[in-house]
Design a protein around this motif. Structure first.
Motif, PDB file in Angstrom:
ATOM      1  N   LEU A 263      30.713  31.140  51.782  1.00 36.43           N
ATOM      2  CA  LEU A 263      30.027  32.307  51.327  1.00 36.43           C
ATOM      3  C   LEU A 263      30.083  31.938  49.557  1.00 36.43           C
ATOM      4  O   LEU A 263      28.925  32.497  49.168  1.00 36.43           O
ATOM      5  N   SER A 264      30.908  31.449  49.051  1.00 38.84           N
ATOM      6  CA  SER A 264      30.939  31.371  47.573  1.00 38.84           C
ATOM      7  C   SER A 264      29.885  30.369  46.970  1.00 38.84           C
ATOM      8  O   SER A 264      29.239  30.588  45.818  1.00 38.84           O
ATOM      9  N   ARG A 265      29.476  29.419  48.025  1.00 43.73           N
ATOM     10  CA  ARG A 265      28.490  28.463  47.530  1.00 43.73           C
ATOM     11  C   ARG A 265      26.994  28.965  47.837  1.00 43.73           C
ATOM     12  O   ARG A 265      26.026  28.240  47.639  1.00 43.73           O
ATOM     13  N   SER A 266      26.990  29.968  48.580  1.00 43.89           N
ATOM     14  CA  SER A 266      25.558  30.375  49.376  1.00 43.89           C
ATOM     15  C   SER A 266      24.964  31.154  48.150  1.00 43.89           C
ATOM     16  O   SER A 266      25.485  31.701  47.091  1.00 43.89           O
ATOM     17  N   SER A 267      23.575  31.333  48.423  1.00 49.02           N
ATOM     18  CA  SER A 267      22.738  32.318  47.406  1.00 49.02           C
ATOM     19  C   SER A 267      22.786  33.725  47.491  1.00 49.02           C
ATOM     20  O   SER A 267      22.067  34.505  47.129  1.00 49.02           O
ATOM     21  N   TRP A 268      23.697  34.135  48.700  1.00 52.45           N
ATOM     22  CA  TRP A 268      23.681  35.494  49.066  1.00 52.45           C
ATOM     23  C   TRP A 268      24.033  36.239  47.714  1.00 52.45           C
ATOM     24  O   TRP A 268      25.013  35.840  47.256  1.00 52.45           O
ATOM     25  N   ALA A 269      23.471  37.469  47.636  1.00 56.41           N
ATOM     26  CA  ALA A 269      23.991  38.449  46.564  1.00 56.41           C
ATOM     27  C   ALA A 269      23.814  39.946  46.889  1.00 56.41           C
ATOM     28  O   ALA A 269      23.641  39.988  47.804  1.00 56.41           O
ATOM     29  N   GLY A 270      24.269  40.533  45.866  1.00 57.76           N
ATOM     30  CA  GLY A 270      24.302  41.989  46.170  1.00 57.76           C
ATOM     31  C   GLY A 270      25.481  42.730  46.537  1.00 57.76           C
ATOM     32  O   GLY A 270      26.791  42.019  46.334  1.00 57.76           O
ATOM     33  N   ILE A 271      25.533  43.872  46.573  1.00 53.82           N
ATOM     34  CA  ILE A 271      26.878  44.602  46.994  1.00 53.82           C
ATOM     35  C   ILE A 271      27.594  44.190  48.279  1.00 53.82           C
ATOM     36  O   ILE A 271      28.904  44.102  48.349  1.00 53.82           O
ATOM     37  N   ALA A 272      26.838  43.826  49.215  1.00 55.96           N
ATOM     38  CA  ALA A 272      27.261  43.412  50.621  1.00 55.96           C
ATOM     39  C   ALA A 272      28.131  42.234  50.243  1.00 55.96           C
ATOM     40  O   ALA A 272      29.269  42.148  50.882  1.00 55.96           O
ATOM     41  N   LYS A 273      27.588  41.000  49.324  1.00 55.48           N
ATOM     42  CA  LYS A 273      28.366  40.155  49.111  1.00 55.48           C
ATOM     43  C   LYS A 273      29.562  40.508  48.438  1.00 55.48           C
ATOM     44  O   LYS A 273      30.873  39.839  48.609  1.00 55.48           O
ATOM     45  N   VAL A 274      29.575  41.231  47.278  1.00 58.23           N
ATOM     46  CA  VAL A 274      30.852  41.699  46.735  1.00 58.23           C
ATOM     47  C   VAL A 274      31.953  42.196  47.796  1.00 58.23           C
ATOM     48  O   VAL A 274      33.149  41.892  47.704  1.00 58.23           O
ATOM     49  N   SER A 275      31.465  43.264  48.808  1.00 55.90           N
ATOM     50  CA  SER A 275      32.192  43.684  49.497  1.00 55.90           C
ATOM     51  C   SER A 275      32.910  42.961  50.615  1.00 55.90           C
ATOM     52  O   SER A 275      34.232  42.736  50.935  1.00 55.90           O
TER      53      SER A 275
ATOM     54  N   ALA B 122      37.189  38.617  52.588  1.00 49.21           N
ATOM     55  CA  ALA B 122      37.347  37.335  53.076  1.00 49.21           C
ATOM     56  C   ALA B 122      38.718  36.864  52.028  1.00 49.21           C
ATOM     57  O   ALA B 122      39.628  36.162  52.601  1.00 49.21           O
ATOM     58  N   ARG B 123      38.805  37.554  50.823  1.00 50.24           N
ATOM     59  CA  ARG B 123      39.932  37.246  50.083  1.00 50.24           C
ATOM     60  C   ARG B 123      41.239  37.801  50.866  1.00 50.24           C
ATOM     61  O   ARG B 123      42.455  36.981  51.013  1.00 50.24           O
TER      62      ARG B 123
END
Length: 230
Positions: A45-57, A62-63
């Motif tokens: 996930l951290s290395r992906s290009s996914w961005a936005g609120i969903a990634k933050v959530s 994941a943490r």
């Protein structure tokens, strides 16, 4: 539940040692899952290009999930250590009980399956049997010997029960959420909890804690700490 003499003598303490080994294997497995999760799920996930609120959530989810795996590893290892110490203490106390039974039998006593002590009259010589029937003072001294052995065996049984209860209190403390977290946060307690044998100050403090009313924990869950419990 109070353990009886029969309970103690018929129970194999080695089962605690087996359980300790199982929790140690569990800790190792949780550690492997923790590494796999951080590498293949959280890391991807951290290395992906996914961005936005969903990634933050999802990053927060994941943490927390990573923290659960890490905390589970520590808790399982802690319980393994506690069970090993509990096994050693309980096995030693059971041996003491067995030694007292043997000593009583060597001293012309019968000890039945429930730990009840009586005089073994078959081990008295002819003179002792006659004296027991005709000399009240001698008969009383024999009764006092029976009572003394009964007391020794009862105290050994009580010592096993004291240790059993101390183990229970320690295991409860080992799985409770740390004080700096909301109740139930992350589901596991990574903090090291030492086994407190009965009669120690630590066990007395733990006894007081378990008899108090349930504490109300407030506040937000803290960030899982990076702990080493290997």
């Amino acid at each position: 539940m109070t353990l009886s003499f029969r309970d103690i003598m018929s129970t194999d303490p080695d089962e605690l040692d087996d359980a300790a080994a199982a929790f140690k294997r569990m800790s190792k497995r949780f550690g492997e899952l923790h590494t796999d999760y951080d590498t293949h799920v959280r890391g991807t996930l951290s290395r992906s290009s996914w961005a936005g609120i969903a990634k933050v959530s999802y990053g927060e989810v994941a943490r927390v999930s990573s923290g659960q795996f890490g905390d589970a590893k520590c808790q399982a290892m802690n319980i393994s250590t506690l069970l090993t110490k509990a096994y050693q203490d309980l096995a030693d106390r059971k041996r003491t009980l067995g030694s007292r039974v043997k000593a009583a039998q060597d001293d012309k006593m019968n000890v039945d399956g429930d730990g009840y002590v009586t005089l073994d009259t078959t081990k008295l010589n002819e003179g002792e049997r006659l004296a027991r029937g005709h000399d009240p003072t001698y008969a009383q001294s024999l009764d006092e010997e029976v009572a003394a052995w009964q007391s020794k065996i009862d105290k050994a049984v009580e010592a096993v029960n004291d240790a059993d209860t101390a183990v229970k209190r320690t295991l409860i403390a080992a799985v409770e959420p740390p004080d700096n977290r909301a109740a139930g946060a992350y589901g596991f307690n990574p903090d090291k909890v030492e086994y407190a044998p009965p009669g120690t100050k630590k066990d007395a403090d733990r006894t007081s804690a378990t008899t108090r009313s349930t504490r109300t924990r407030t506040g937000s869950p803290s960030t899982p700490a990076t702990l080493s419990c290997s």
